[in-house]
Design an enzyme around this catalytic site. Sequence first.
Site, PDB file in Angstrom:
ATOM      1  N   HIS A 186      -7.758  -5.681   0.195  1.00  0.00           N
ATOM      2  CA  HIS A 186      -6.612  -4.929   0.132  1.00  0.00           C
ATOM      3  C   HIS A 186      -5.222  -5.633   0.525  1.00  0.00           C
ATOM      4  O   HIS A 186      -4.142  -5.859  -0.041  1.00  0.00           O
ATOM      5  CB  HIS A 186      -6.937  -3.618   0.612  1.00  0.00           C
ATOM      6  CG  HIS A 186      -5.750  -2.548   0.689  1.00  0.00           C
ATOM      7  ND1 HIS A 186      -5.191  -2.186  -0.739  1.00  0.00           N
ATOM      8  CD2 HIS A 186      -4.863  -2.040   1.705  1.00  0.00           C
ATOM      9  CE1 HIS A 186      -4.113  -1.268  -0.393  1.00  0.00           C
ATOM     10  NE2 HIS A 186      -3.920  -1.206   1.041  1.00  0.00           N
ATOM     11  N   ASP A 222     -10.176  -4.864  -4.512  1.00  0.00           N
ATOM     12  CA  ASP A 222      -9.394  -4.076  -3.653  1.00  0.00           C
ATOM     13  C   ASP A 222     -10.339  -2.920  -3.620  1.00  0.00           C
ATOM     14  O   ASP A 222     -10.375  -2.092  -4.579  1.00  0.00           O
ATOM     15  CB  ASP A 222      -7.978  -4.008  -3.872  1.00  0.00           C
ATOM     16  CG  ASP A 222      -7.089  -2.913  -3.014  1.00  0.00           C
ATOM     17  OD1 ASP A 222      -7.865  -2.115  -2.442  1.00  0.00           O
ATOM     18  OD2 ASP A 222      -6.119  -3.058  -3.056  1.00  0.00           O
ATOM     19  N   SER A 275       0.762  -1.221   0.162  1.00  0.00           N
ATOM     20  CA  SER A 275      -0.025   0.000  -0.018  1.00  0.00           C
ATOM     21  C   SER A 275       0.757   1.238  -0.150  1.00  0.00           C
ATOM     22  O   SER A 275       1.663   1.240  -0.908  1.00  0.00           O
ATOM     23  CB  SER A 275      -1.033   0.145   1.085  1.00  0.00           C
ATOM     24  OG  SER A 275      -2.119   0.778   0.922  1.00  0.00           O
TER      25      SER A 275
HETATM   26  C1  9JX Z   1      -5.595   5.802   6.041  1.00  0.00           C
HETATM   27  C2  9JX Z   1      -4.398   5.767   2.769  1.00  0.00           C
HETATM   28  C3  9JX Z   1      -3.135   3.664   2.270  1.00  0.00           C
HETATM   29  C4  9JX Z   1      -8.179   6.812   5.344  1.00  0.00           C
HETATM   30  C5  9JX Z   1      -4.531   3.836   4.417  1.00  0.00           C
HETATM   31  C6  9JX Z   1      -7.672  -6.733   8.003  1.00  0.00           C
HETATM   32  C7  9JX Z   1      -3.781   3.146   3.584  1.00  0.00           C
HETATM   33  C8  9JX Z   1      -5.839  -5.174   7.928  1.00  0.00           C
HETATM   34  C9  9JX Z   1      -4.349  -4.630   7.903  1.00  0.00           C
HETATM   35  C10 9JX Z   1      -2.751  -2.593   7.615  1.00  0.00           C
HETATM   36  C11 9JX Z   1      -4.976  -1.475   5.997  1.00  0.00           C
HETATM   37  C12 9JX Z   1      -2.336  -2.058   6.350  1.00  0.00           C
HETATM   38  C13 9JX Z   1      -3.067  -0.152   4.865  1.00  0.00           C
HETATM   39  C14 9JX Z   1      -6.444   6.315   7.137  1.00  0.00           C
HETATM   40  C15 9JX Z   1      -7.838   7.055   6.666  1.00  0.00           C
HETATM   41  C16 9JX Z   1      -3.480   4.968   1.918  1.00  0.00           C
HETATM   42  C17 9JX Z   1      -8.070  -5.191   8.033  1.00  0.00           C
HETATM   43  C18 9JX Z   1      -5.157   5.031   3.778  1.00  0.00           C
HETATM   44  C19 9JX Z   1      -6.008   5.709   4.885  1.00  0.00           C
HETATM   45  C20 9JX Z   1      -7.365   6.234   4.346  1.00  0.00           C
HETATM   46  C21 9JX Z   1      -1.981   1.469   3.808  1.00  0.00           C
HETATM   47  C22 9JX Z   1      -1.753   0.093   4.695  1.00  0.00           C
HETATM   48  C23 9JX Z   1      -5.353  -2.157   7.300  1.00  0.00           C
HETATM   49  C24 9JX Z   1      -3.943   0.946   4.447  1.00  0.00           C
HETATM   50  N1  9JX Z   1      -6.999  -4.540   8.031  1.00  0.00           N
HETATM   51  N2  9JX Z   1      -3.106   1.882   4.054  1.00  0.00           N
HETATM   52  N3  9JX Z   1      -4.100  -3.261   7.572  1.00  0.00           N
HETATM   53  N4  9JX Z   1      -3.453  -0.972   5.957  1.00  0.00           N
HETATM   54  O1  9JX Z   1      -0.908   2.134   3.459  1.00  0.00           O
HETATM   55  O2  9JX Z   1      -3.647  -5.234   7.990  1.00  0.00           O
HETATM   56  S1  9JX Z   1      -6.123  -6.698   8.175  1.00  0.00           S
HETATM   57 CL1  9JX Z   1      -7.858   6.059   2.629  1.00  0.00          CL
END
Ligand code: 9JX
Length: 297
Positions: A264, A234, A117
């Site tokens: 994702h 995703d 990500s």
């Molecule tokens: C952050 C933007 C990228 C709004 C988030 C089950 C990302 C699991 C999990 C770890 C997701 C990895 C990824 C805050 C508010 C761009 C469920 C945003 C964002 C937004 C990353 C890593 C949850 C999300 N979740 N992300 N994770 N993250 O860079 O392991 S497992 Cl749009």
Amino acid sequence: MSESGVTPQGDWSRDHIVNADGQRLFCRYWVPEEPPRGLLFVAHGVGEHCGRYSSLAQSLSQRGLIVFAHDHVGHGRSEGERMMVRDFKVYIRDSLQHVDLMKEQYPGLPLFILGHSMGGAISILCACERPSDFTGVVLISPMVQLNPESASPFKVFMAKLLNHVLPSLSLGSIDSKWISRDQKEVESYDTDELNHHGGLSVAFAMQLVGAARLVERAIPTVTWPFLLLHGDADKLCNISGSHMMLEKAQSTDKQLKVYNGAYHVLHHELPETTECVLRDITDWVVTRIPDQAASGS
Ligand code: 9JX
């Protein structure tokens, strides 16, 4: 292998590094029992920490790689304001600092970088800054294009204005149940205290918008070997970004693996998906280790 950072091989590993701004960054190392055949740096994503890559790192270290990582500024056990960075380039600078440290310690070993990500964007920009350093780049659902709806030119313009008056205003958070299809993984993500579950601030969102721009501009210059892994369902980083990268990069060794129905976080998805993902990654990396470096196994 050791997860603690203290290894029988000596005191090369550390529990933290100090970045150029004097902030302590928490580090982790996964060390193979046999002589190492390669190095792999893991760049984690927004709001998480590198401990979430343990099982992935273990499968790689079982195949002879030293896997190393740190919590980015403002994440996990590292210093810095939570989920904030004054400039996205800080993540790249710090990652290259850690990479250089390990290269010095293990001269001659092939070097890989893996990111998920936002960590995918970090990996791409690191490899573009040092195109001849990396034997391969692994990108798990990388952030290469922002969703045109949530980052329309109008919204970005408004966010830029807002950034001057209310930089810490929250733009909301993501619902973790849309991130993985595995309910158990969603729960363990939600209850992990090292994750940051707060909303995205305007100022941080601006850094992400800037990073996505840098990545889009960098992709046509890419020549290094890479493996893209993306779920076709995703909802956070659309798979179209990975298709675009596959098409536009100049690399001759490039590949996209699509996981049907997956969300994702492919390395924390339904067991059958995650199993496949770990196998695809380790196989891809191991087959790219040059022969002379594969001694001792
Ligand atoms: C952050 C933007 C990228 C709004 C988030 C089950 C990302 C699991 C999990 C770890 C997701 C990895 C990824 C805050 C508010 C761009 C469920 C945003 C964002 C937004 C990353 C890593 C949850 C999300 N979740 N992300 N994770 N993250 O860079 O392991 S497992 Cl749009």
